[in-house]
Design a protein around this motif. Structure first.
Motif, PDB file in Angstrom:
ATOM      1  N   GLY A   1       0.816  -1.357  -0.077  1.00 53.14           N
ATOM      2  CA  GLY A   1      -0.044   0.078   0.045  1.00 53.14           C
ATOM      3  C   GLY A   1       0.880   1.315  -0.074  1.00 53.14           C
ATOM      4  O   GLY A   1       2.049   1.270  -0.047  1.00 53.14           O
ATOM      5  N   SER A   2       0.318   2.467   0.093  1.00 52.15           N
ATOM      6  CA  SER A   2       1.148   3.739  -0.154  1.00 52.15           C
ATOM      7  C   SER A   2       1.640   4.198   1.325  1.00 52.15           C
ATOM      8  O   SER A   2       2.417   5.101   1.251  1.00 52.15           O
ATOM      9  CB  SER A   2      -0.020   4.663  -0.502  1.00 52.15           C
TER      10      SER A   2
ATOM     11  N   LEU B   1     -10.078   4.992 -11.213  1.00 56.15           N
ATOM     12  CA  LEU B   1      -9.805   5.210  -9.766  1.00 56.15           C
ATOM     13  C   LEU B   1     -10.770   4.273  -8.974  1.00 56.15           C
ATOM     14  O   LEU B   1     -10.068   3.587  -7.945  1.00 56.15           O
ATOM     15  CB  LEU B   1     -10.178   6.425  -9.406  1.00 56.15           C
ATOM     16  N   HIS B   2     -11.981   3.684  -9.557  1.00 52.60           N
ATOM     17  CA  HIS B   2     -12.597   2.626  -8.638  1.00 52.60           C
ATOM     18  C   HIS B   2     -12.104   1.593  -8.878  1.00 52.60           C
ATOM     19  O   HIS B   2     -11.920   0.806  -8.117  1.00 52.60           O
ATOM     20  CB  HIS B   2     -14.100   2.706  -9.545  1.00 52.60           C
ATOM     21  N   TYR B   3     -11.427   1.002 -10.048  1.00 55.52           N
ATOM     22  CA  TYR B   3     -10.922  -0.131 -10.363  1.00 55.52           C
ATOM     23  C   TYR B   3      -9.662  -0.333  -9.765  1.00 55.52           C
ATOM     24  O   TYR B   3      -9.058  -1.403  -9.184  1.00 55.52           O
ATOM     25  CB  TYR B   3     -10.923  -0.423 -11.730  1.00 55.52           C
ATOM     26  N   GLN B   4      -8.685   0.751  -9.694  1.00 51.56           N
ATOM     27  CA  GLN B   4      -7.578   0.815  -8.888  1.00 51.56           C
ATOM     28  C   GLN B   4      -7.931   0.349  -7.476  1.00 51.56           C
ATOM     29  O   GLN B   4      -7.137  -0.420  -6.959  1.00 51.56           O
ATOM     30  CB  GLN B   4      -6.914   2.118  -8.971  1.00 51.56           C
ATOM     31  N   ASP B   5      -8.729   1.099  -6.717  1.00 49.48           N
ATOM     32  CA  ASP B   5      -9.218   0.870  -5.598  1.00 49.48           C
ATOM     33  C   ASP B   5      -9.530  -0.586  -5.160  1.00 49.48           C
ATOM     34  O   ASP B   5      -9.162  -1.300  -4.223  1.00 49.48           O
ATOM     35  CB  ASP B   5     -10.254   1.887  -5.296  1.00 49.48           C
TER      36      ASP B   5
ATOM     37  N   GLN C   1      -6.798  -3.035  -5.385  1.00 50.49           N
ATOM     38  CA  GLN C   1      -5.957  -2.856  -4.155  1.00 50.49           C
ATOM     39  C   GLN C   1      -6.677  -3.704  -2.825  1.00 50.49           C
ATOM     40  O   GLN C   1      -5.838  -4.346  -2.021  1.00 50.49           O
ATOM     41  CB  GLN C   1      -5.682  -1.535  -3.497  1.00 50.49           C
ATOM     42  N   ARG C   2      -7.996  -3.597  -2.794  1.00 52.69           N
ATOM     43  CA  ARG C   2      -8.565  -4.000  -1.959  1.00 52.69           C
ATOM     44  C   ARG C   2      -8.602  -5.459  -1.901  1.00 52.69           C
ATOM     45  O   ARG C   2      -8.558  -6.411  -1.103  1.00 52.69           O
ATOM     46  CB  ARG C   2     -10.198  -3.751  -1.548  1.00 52.69           C
TER      47      ARG C   2
ATOM     48  N   GLU D   1     -17.914  -7.975  -5.640  1.00 55.29           N
ATOM     49  CA  GLU D   1     -18.071  -6.454  -5.751  1.00 55.29           C
ATOM     50  C   GLU D   1     -18.771  -6.220  -6.827  1.00 55.29           C
ATOM     51  O   GLU D   1     -19.103  -4.999  -7.032  1.00 55.29           O
ATOM     52  CB  GLU D   1     -16.768  -5.999  -5.818  1.00 55.29           C
TER      53      GLU D   1
END
Length: 221
Positions: free
Chosen positions: A66-67, A154-158, A161-162, A217
């Protein structure tokens, strides 16, 4: 003969051209030569190795950890590389060795995080606050506009990551190195120091886990 150029610098308040050679061919040198020069104390060569691989190391650590604290993790990885150069086996590929160090940094971070998490496990959500309710399918933004496309990205990036966060470190590492960093399975086996068959098995289970998460999801695959 290595190409060079002269650098103009300010001396006593005025510009003067001095014979200060700057080797511009260093960017074209292979890893092995840069490693050899670094071992002799050439910091410019090590800096070039850093510039060459910093992006890949950062990307890998981001996907694995993560960041949060990412800059510190990147610096820790290259600090270990610098300290470990005398032990680097010349017959090995530098990139493979570097990825192994990167994975070890990520593993140490995850282990430290797990210990910290165990101390506050009593604070996690309980059934009383509704955390056991089934998750509703994700509402995807309308991709028909530019803003919608940006939000979709951005949604798919999130989501990715999840999804990665829900995998074990072993499965997550293989998926990141193979599917996101485009490394061959044989090299991944060398990096993780496991048999090739183990890499294939972990990749299969990791992809299955990610596919299941995305379907939960509401993502159509």
């Amino acid at each position: 003969m290595p190409r060079s150029k002269r650098a103009a610098i300010l001396v006593n308040g005025g510009p003067q051209v001095l014979a200060v050679p700057i080797d511009v061919s260093i960017q074209e040198r292979p890893d092995r030569e840069l490693v050899e020069r670094s071992l002799k104390g050439d910091r410019h060569s090590f800096r070039q190795l850093y510039r060459r691989y910093e992006g890949k190391v950062r990307s890998t650590l981001y996907q694995l950890c993560g960041s949060d604290g990412l800059d510190d993790l990147v610096q820790e990885a290259f600090l270990r590389v610098w300290k470990g150069l005398p032990k680097f086996k010349r017959k090995a590929r530098f990139s493979t060795w570097l990825y192994r160090i990167t994975w070890n940094v990520a593993a140490d971070r995850r282990q430290a995080f797990a210990k910290e998490r165990s101390k506050i496990i009593g604070l996690v959500a309980s059934p009383e606050n509704g955390s056991d309710r089934p998750r509703q399918p994700a509402e995807l933004p309308d991709p028909s506009s530019n803003s919608g496309q940006a939000l979709m990205h951005l949604h798919y990036q999130d989501l990715v990551q999840r999804g990665l966060a829900g995998l074990s470190l072993e499965h997550r590492s293989v998926l990141v190195l193979h599917d996101l960093e485009d490394l061959p399975q044989k090299e991944i086996a060398e990096i993780l120091e496991v048999p090739l068959g183990t890499v294939k098995s972990r990749l299969h289970h990791a992809r299955a886990g990610m596919r299941k998460f995305l379907q939960q999801e509401g993502v159509q695959l």
